[in-house]
Design a protein around this motif. Structure first.
Motif, PDB file in Angstrom:
ATOM      1  N   PRO A 194      -8.949   7.772  -5.081  1.00  0.00           N
ATOM      2  CA  PRO A 194      -9.744   7.260  -6.200  1.00  0.00           C
ATOM      3  C   PRO A 194      -8.863   6.769  -7.347  1.00  0.00           C
ATOM      4  O   PRO A 194      -7.864   7.396  -7.698  1.00  0.00           O
ATOM      5  N   GLY A 195      -9.220   5.616  -7.885  1.00  0.00           N
ATOM      6  CA  GLY A 195      -8.512   5.064  -9.026  1.00  0.00           C
ATOM      7  C   GLY A 195      -7.191   4.388  -8.684  1.00  0.00           C
ATOM      8  O   GLY A 195      -6.459   3.988  -9.593  1.00  0.00           O
ATOM      9  N   THR A 196      -6.866   4.262  -7.389  1.00  0.00           N
ATOM     10  CA  THR A 196      -5.616   3.610  -6.988  1.00  0.00           C
ATOM     11  C   THR A 196      -5.896   2.690  -5.804  1.00  0.00           C
ATOM     12  O   THR A 196      -6.976   2.724  -5.224  1.00  0.00           O
ATOM     13  N   SER A 197      -4.895   1.920  -5.437  1.00  0.00           N
ATOM     14  CA  SER A 197      -5.006   1.126  -4.214  1.00  0.00           C
ATOM     15  C   SER A 197      -4.343   1.864  -3.059  1.00  0.00           C
ATOM     16  O   SER A 197      -4.200   1.322  -1.972  1.00  0.00           O
ATOM     17  N   GLY A 198      -3.959   3.110  -3.294  1.00  0.00           N
ATOM     18  CA  GLY A 198      -3.261   3.893  -2.279  1.00  0.00           C
ATOM     19  C   GLY A 198      -4.196   4.629  -1.340  1.00  0.00           C
ATOM     20  O   GLY A 198      -5.416   4.687  -1.536  1.00  0.00           O
ATOM     21  N   LEU A 199      -3.597   5.188  -0.302  1.00  0.00           N
ATOM     22  CA  LEU A 199      -4.316   5.963   0.702  1.00  0.00           C
ATOM     23  C   LEU A 199      -3.683   7.342   0.830  1.00  0.00           C
ATOM     24  O   LEU A 199      -2.503   7.523   0.543  1.00  0.00           O
ATOM     25  N   ARG A 200      -4.476   8.289   1.309  1.00  0.00           N
ATOM     26  CA  ARG A 200      -3.981   9.642   1.551  1.00  0.00           C
ATOM     27  C   ARG A 200      -4.200   9.984   3.020  1.00  0.00           C
ATOM     28  O   ARG A 200      -5.279   9.755   3.574  1.00  0.00           O
ATOM     29  N   PHE A 201      -3.155  10.557   3.629  1.00  0.00           N
ATOM     30  CA  PHE A 201      -3.240  10.980   5.023  1.00  0.00           C
ATOM     31  C   PHE A 201      -2.445  12.272   5.177  1.00  0.00           C
ATOM     32  O   PHE A 201      -1.220  12.266   5.210  1.00  0.00           O
ATOM     33  N   ASP A 202      -3.172  13.394   5.221  1.00  0.00           N
ATOM     34  CA  ASP A 202      -2.540  14.695   5.420  1.00  0.00           C
ATOM     35  C   ASP A 202      -2.420  14.971   6.914  1.00  0.00           C
ATOM     36  O   ASP A 202      -3.237  14.524   7.717  1.00  0.00           O
ATOM     37  N   LEU A 203      -1.401  15.736   7.267  1.00  0.00           N
ATOM     38  CA  LEU A 203      -1.156  16.123   8.651  1.00  0.00           C
ATOM     39  C   LEU A 203      -1.199  17.635   8.750  1.00  0.00           C
ATOM     40  O   LEU A 203      -0.482  18.327   8.017  1.00  0.00           O
ATOM     41  N   VAL A 204      -2.062  18.149   9.630  1.00  0.00           N
ATOM     42  CA  VAL A 204      -2.165  19.587   9.874  1.00  0.00           C
ATOM     43  C   VAL A 204      -1.634  19.820  11.284  1.00  0.00           C
ATOM     44  O   VAL A 204      -2.164  19.290  12.259  1.00  0.00           O
ATOM     45  N   LEU A 205      -0.570  20.617  11.388  1.00  0.00           N
ATOM     46  CA  LEU A 205       0.143  20.748  12.653  1.00  0.00           C
ATOM     47  C   LEU A 205      -0.590  21.579  13.697  1.00  0.00           C
ATOM     48  O   LEU A 205      -0.382  21.371  14.892  1.00  0.00           O
ATOM     49  N   GLN A 206      -1.417  22.526  13.276  1.00  0.00           N
ATOM     50  CA  GLN A 206      -2.181  23.327  14.245  1.00  0.00           C
ATOM     51  C   GLN A 206      -3.287  24.068  13.522  1.00  0.00           C
ATOM     52  O   GLN A 206      -3.316  24.134  12.299  1.00  0.00           O
ATOM     53  N   GLY A 207      -4.194  24.618  14.305  1.00  0.00           N
ATOM     54  CA  GLY A 207      -5.270  25.427  13.735  1.00  0.00           C
ATOM     55  C   GLY A 207      -6.449  24.597  13.271  1.00  0.00           C
ATOM     56  O   GLY A 207      -6.640  23.444  13.674  1.00  0.00           O
ATOM     57  N   GLU A 208      -7.241  25.198  12.399  1.00  0.00           N
ATOM     58  CA  GLU A 208      -8.439  24.538  11.893  1.00  0.00           C
ATOM     59  C   GLU A 208      -8.066  23.251  11.159  1.00  0.00           C
ATOM     60  O   GLU A 208      -7.161  23.227  10.337  1.00  0.00           O
ATOM     61  N   GLY A 209      -8.758  22.180  11.485  1.00  0.00           N
ATOM     62  CA  GLY A 209      -8.478  20.895  10.857  1.00  0.00           C
ATOM     63  C   GLY A 209      -7.246  20.202  11.408  1.00  0.00           C
ATOM     64  O   GLY A 209      -6.747  19.254  10.805  1.00  0.00           O
TER      65      GLY A 209
ATOM     66  N   ILE B 294       0.866  -1.176   0.000  1.00  0.00           N
ATOM     67  CA  ILE B 294       0.000   0.000   0.000  1.00  0.00           C
ATOM     68  C   ILE B 294       0.903   1.226   0.000  1.00  0.00           C
ATOM     69  O   ILE B 294       1.863   1.291   0.769  1.00  0.00           O
ATOM     70  N   THR B 295       0.576   2.185  -0.840  1.00  0.00           N
ATOM     71  CA  THR B 295       1.300   3.450  -0.823  1.00  0.00           C
ATOM     72  C   THR B 295       0.445   4.480  -0.100  1.00  0.00           C
ATOM     73  O   THR B 295      -0.705   4.700  -0.466  1.00  0.00           O
ATOM     74  N   ILE B 296       1.018   5.057   0.944  1.00  0.00           N
ATOM     75  CA  ILE B 296       0.336   6.122   1.685  1.00  0.00           C
ATOM     76  C   ILE B 296       1.043   7.421   1.343  1.00  0.00           C
ATOM     77  O   ILE B 296       2.249   7.545   1.536  1.00  0.00           O
ATOM     78  N   THR B 297       0.287   8.356   0.799  1.00  0.00           N
ATOM     79  CA  THR B 297       0.824   9.666   0.475  1.00  0.00           C
ATOM     80  C   THR B 297       0.083  10.712   1.279  1.00  0.00           C
ATOM     81  O   THR B 297      -1.024  10.476   1.772  1.00  0.00           O
ATOM     82  N   GLY B 298       0.692  11.853   1.413  1.00  0.00           N
ATOM     83  CA  GLY B 298       0.049  12.952   2.114  1.00  0.00           C
ATOM     84  C   GLY B 298       0.954  14.158   2.084  1.00  0.00           C
ATOM     85  O   GLY B 298       1.979  14.176   1.404  1.00  0.00           O
ATOM     86  N   ALA B 299       0.560  15.163   2.824  1.00  0.00           N
ATOM     87  CA  ALA B 299       1.358  16.379   2.952  1.00  0.00           C
ATOM     88  C   ALA B 299       1.228  16.879   4.381  1.00  0.00           C
ATOM     89  O   ALA B 299       0.266  16.564   5.081  1.00  0.00           O
TER      90      ALA B 299
END
Length: 190
Positions: free
Chosen positions: A168-183, A36-41
């Motif tokens: 969508p369209g992949t077997s991958g997952l997305r996981f973004d990290l927000v260090l502070q604030g909204e979200g 599994i490829t996990i991508t994010g920002a």
């Protein structure tokens, strides 16, 4: 004579000097079956990408075991020879990161229950005095409903921020990290 305090030091921005290694993002080889490829920002409180952070992951193997002497059930080598349970990735100019891994199995929790499959994540970045720790849970996993950590988060929106999204369209997952604030991503007090 008055003692002077040593000034605080942040964890970054010099993470690129000695911490990454070439195959760091690969918890398993890229061509491993069921990889599994996990991508994010990583985003700061102003919504800007954090381009000089480091993401570390630590996880159990697909059977929910660790090849580590600290596993209370005993150390066990994983069935997949390339699996090492640990990944490390610097973020790119757009704050992005990428980890290639296998979905871990469920784990016994200290209270006798079961923890849903998850990946432990540490974030090191400029401006942080230490690491931030969180978890990545898997979407649509029925074990999420009984996971003690997820159950301890009363706000459904905050709880949802710990669950990766299918790409969508992949077997991958997305996981973004927000260090502070909204979200803001829920971080653990460890």
């Amino acid at each position: 004579m008055t003692a002077l305090l040593t000034p605080s030091q942040t964890a970054g921005p010099y993470l690129a000097i000695g911490l990454p290694w070439l195959d760091g993002p690969f918890v398993v080889a890229d061509d491993t079956p069921d990889a599994i490829t996990i991508t994010g920002a990583i985003w700061d409180g102003a919504g800007e990408p954090v381009h000089d952070a480091l993401v570390e992951t630590w996880q159990a193997d697909p059977d929910g075991r660790f090849d580590h002497p600290g596993d209370p059930r005993g150390r066990r080598r994983p069935a997949e020879p390339s699996f090492r349970g640990f990944g490390r990735c610097l973020t790119g100019p757009d704050g992005s990161y990428r980890i290639v891994t296998l979905k871990p199995g469920p784990l016994p929790s200290p209270d006798g229950g079961t923890e849903a499959p998850h990946i432990d994540v540490s974030v090191f970045a400029r401006g942080l005095l230490g690491r931030l720790v969180t978890r990545i849970y898997f979407p649509d996993d029925p074990a999420n409903a009984a996971d003690p950590l997820l159950a301890s988060i009363a706000d459904p929106a905050r709880r949802a921020r710990l669950i990766a999204r299918s790409e969508p369209g992949t077997s991958g997952l997305r996981f973004d990290l927000v260090l502070q604030g909204e979200g803001e991503t829920p971080f653990l007090d460890v």
